[in-house]
Design an enzyme around this catalytic site. Structure first.
Site, PDB file in Angstrom:
ATOM      1  N   HIS A 156      21.547  31.691  39.623  1.00 38.35           N
ATOM      2  CA  HIS A 156      20.555  32.781  39.565  1.00 38.35           C
ATOM      3  C   HIS A 156      21.175  34.042  38.946  1.00 38.35           C
ATOM      4  O   HIS A 156      20.868  35.165  39.369  1.00 38.35           O
ATOM      5  CB  HIS A 156      19.981  33.081  40.955  1.00 38.35           C
TER       6      HIS A 156
ATOM      7  N   THR B  96       0.845  -1.183   0.000  1.00 31.26           N
ATOM      8  CA  THR B  96       0.000   0.000   0.000  1.00 31.26           C
ATOM      9  C   THR B  96       0.881   1.235   0.000  1.00 31.26           C
ATOM     10  O   THR B  96       2.091   1.157   0.248  1.00 31.26           O
ATOM     11  CB  THR B  96      -0.947  -0.003   1.231  1.00 31.26           C
ATOM     12  N   THR B  97       0.249   2.368  -0.300  1.00 26.76           N
ATOM     13  CA  THR B  97       1.010   3.621  -0.404  1.00 26.76           C
ATOM     14  C   THR B  97       1.886   3.854   0.812  1.00 26.76           C
ATOM     15  O   THR B  97       3.060   4.213   0.709  1.00 26.76           O
ATOM     16  CB  THR B  97       0.017   4.788  -0.565  1.00 26.76           C
TER      17      THR B  97
ATOM     18  N   LYS C   6      30.825  46.798  17.871  1.00 25.60           N
ATOM     19  CA  LYS C   6      30.145  45.566  18.275  1.00 25.60           C
ATOM     20  C   LYS C   6      30.565  44.337  17.469  1.00 25.60           C
ATOM     21  O   LYS C   6      30.912  44.428  16.291  1.00 25.60           O
ATOM     22  CB  LYS C   6      28.624  45.747  18.157  1.00 25.60           C
TER      23      LYS C   6
ATOM     24  N   SER D 224      27.560  45.169  13.532  1.00 26.04           N
ATOM     25  CA  SER D 224      26.330  45.939  13.690  1.00 26.04           C
ATOM     26  C   SER D 224      26.196  46.916  12.526  1.00 26.04           C
ATOM     27  O   SER D 224      27.187  47.366  11.952  1.00 26.04           O
ATOM     28  CB  SER D 224      26.365  46.695  15.023  1.00 26.04           C
TER      29      SER D 224
ATOM     30  N   ASN E 245      28.565  40.913  17.479  1.00 24.51           N
ATOM     31  CA  ASN E 245      27.434  40.192  18.069  1.00 24.51           C
ATOM     32  C   ASN E 245      27.626  38.674  17.984  1.00 24.51           C
ATOM     33  O   ASN E 245      28.132  38.159  16.980  1.00 24.51           O
ATOM     34  CB  ASN E 245      26.139  40.582  17.355  1.00 24.51           C
TER      35      ASN E 245
END
Length: 449
Positions: free
Chosen positions: A155, A107-108, A284, A278, A286
């Protein structure tokens, strides 16, 4: 924003991956379906279900088959799946009297699913190779910095000193688990699909299971206990693996993004001038590669839900769950491949600024030694009095801009080796744990050789 970023002339080099794209191309998909049809014919000829001459005729037709892509597209639009149109075209190519033996009893979904598995095998080999490459570079990085002190952060605050090699080992451990998981899931995923209309292979009579076995053997695939037309957990597991892999690369990239912040400056993605420039700020650089890796991880986490939805497939053949996989799984591979490609370059080119790591530690004026001092004082003063002394000493050190060890030494009249309180001497079991991960990596990567 492009319709499909991976195929955009502008964004394709950032989010795309030509090697992975080729594996999910129409050409490779059609090739895989033809491979399955040919192998099925020979499997049936091997068992005497169809004449060997029929298998030979089918093999010749497949070898010389030139697809009429427009006709196949029209048939797919009409039928919703590409197999019916392909089988019709192939039967014309095979011709009488053997055309009726093509796609015999299948089958397919048998053809499409098995062809998909063949492509998944190639796609996973590509990802595995890159994952091993990432791990090899991380291994060298961790070995080089096994004792390089830096601030460990909890944290988003400086907490205790750690070796940078320990941090890198922390990136490696989940990636090593993904390598192990990949080996485990392959056995469940890379299996043949042959079940006929409802999974019973009724059209092949008693020979159905033997045909299935012969087909699996010819394609180098495993044999499932039962056809899996509507049991899609293996594909959901694969999607989960892709999301886990992307997520772990994303965690590493997120750490690099934070360590590369101007105020921190402990790593840079690359020493290459002008990278991540930038449009207005010439100073900069990045961290563009890390950004792509994190974006890919978040995209795959979102797409994973769709593959879980696709598990809800009705009865013996589903209505739409299958199509949901088509819309989602290739994108997940694309994101994982792009993330690995970017991660590989990151690990190769990462610039580690040891001096900045030491400077950031020194800037804390000994605050990262508060725990070490408290535990050293505890046998003399008791844990709670020691903690109270340290809390007050930290307040004074911060208020007066003095070194914490100096302030504590003034207030605690106990004999301690005061000069030994240095950040690089308080790395705990960090190097030991990192060494464990490195040994594990060496074992896994050695298996490849």
């Amino acid at each position: 924003m492009a319709y499909l970023p991976q195929e955009s002339r502008l964004l394709g080099r950032v989010f795309g991956d030509p090697e992975m794209a080729a594996l999910f191309s129409d050409e490779r998909g059609l090739g895989a379906m033809l491979e399955v049809e040919g192998a099925l014919a020979w499997a049936q000829a091997e068992l005497g279900l169809i004449p060997p001459e029929a298998a030979q005729a089918i093999e010749r037709a497949i070898a010389g088959f030139t697809p009429d892509w427009e006709a196949l597209a029209q048939a797919t639009e009409r039928d919703g799946v590409p197999v019916a149109g392909l089988v019709s075209a192939l039967r014309r190519a095979v011709g009488a009297p053997y055309e009726r033996y093509l796609h015999y009893g299948a089958t397919t979904q048998d053809i499409l699913d098995t062809a998909l598995v063949l492509r998944l095998r190639e796609a996973l080999a590509l990802l595995e190779g890159r994952l091993r490459g990432v791990l090899r570079h991380l291994l060298k990085l961790a070995q080089r910095h096994l004792h390089t002190p830096m601030a460990g952060r909890t944290h988003a605050q400086q907490a205790l000193p750690i070796p940078f090699g320990f941090k890198v080992a922390g990136w490696m451990a989940p990636l090593l688990r993904h390598l192990e998981r990949l080996g485990e899931l392959k056995g469940r995923l890379l299996v043949v699909q042959l079940g006929g209309a409802v999974g019973t292979l009724a059209a092949l009579g008693e020979e159905g299971p033997r045909v299935q076995e012969a087909l699996a053997r010819r394609l180098g695939l495993g044999l499932p206990p039962i056809p899996w037309h509507t049991a899609r957990d293996n594909l959901a597991e694969l999607a989960g693996w892709l999301s886990l892999l992307s997520g772990s690369l994303g965690k590493m990239a997120q750490d690099i993004l934070l360590l590369a912040q101007s105020e921190v400056g402990e790593v840079r993605e690359s020493a290459q001038e002008g990278r991540g420039g930038s449009s207005t700020l010439p100073q900069k650089s990045n961290p563009v590669q890390s950004e792509v890796v994190v974006a890919a991880a978040r995209a795959n986490a979102a797409l994973l839900a769709a593959l879980h939805q696709a598990q809800i497939a009705e009865h013996e053949r589903a209505t739409h769950a299958w199509q949901l996989e088509w819309l989602t799984l290739p994108s997940m591979f694309a994101h994982a491949a792009a993330a690995l490609k970017q991660a590989l370059e990151l690990c190769q080119n990462l610039v580690v600024d040891e001096a900045r790591m030491r400077a950031n530690l020194a800037a804390s004026q000994g605050l990262l030694l508060a725990e070490a001092l408290q535990f050293a004082l505890a046998p003399h003063l008791g844990m709670e009095p020691a903690k109270a002394l340290l809390r007050e000493a930290v307040r004074v050190a911060r208020a007066e801009g003095r070194h914490l060890v100096e302030v504590v030494r003034e207030r605690a009249e106990v004999p301690l080796p005061w000069d030994s309180f240095r950040e690089e001497a308080y790395l705990g079991a960090g190097p030991h744990f990192a060494a464990r991960v490195l040994a594990w990596a060496q074992d896994l990567l050695r298996e490849e050789a």
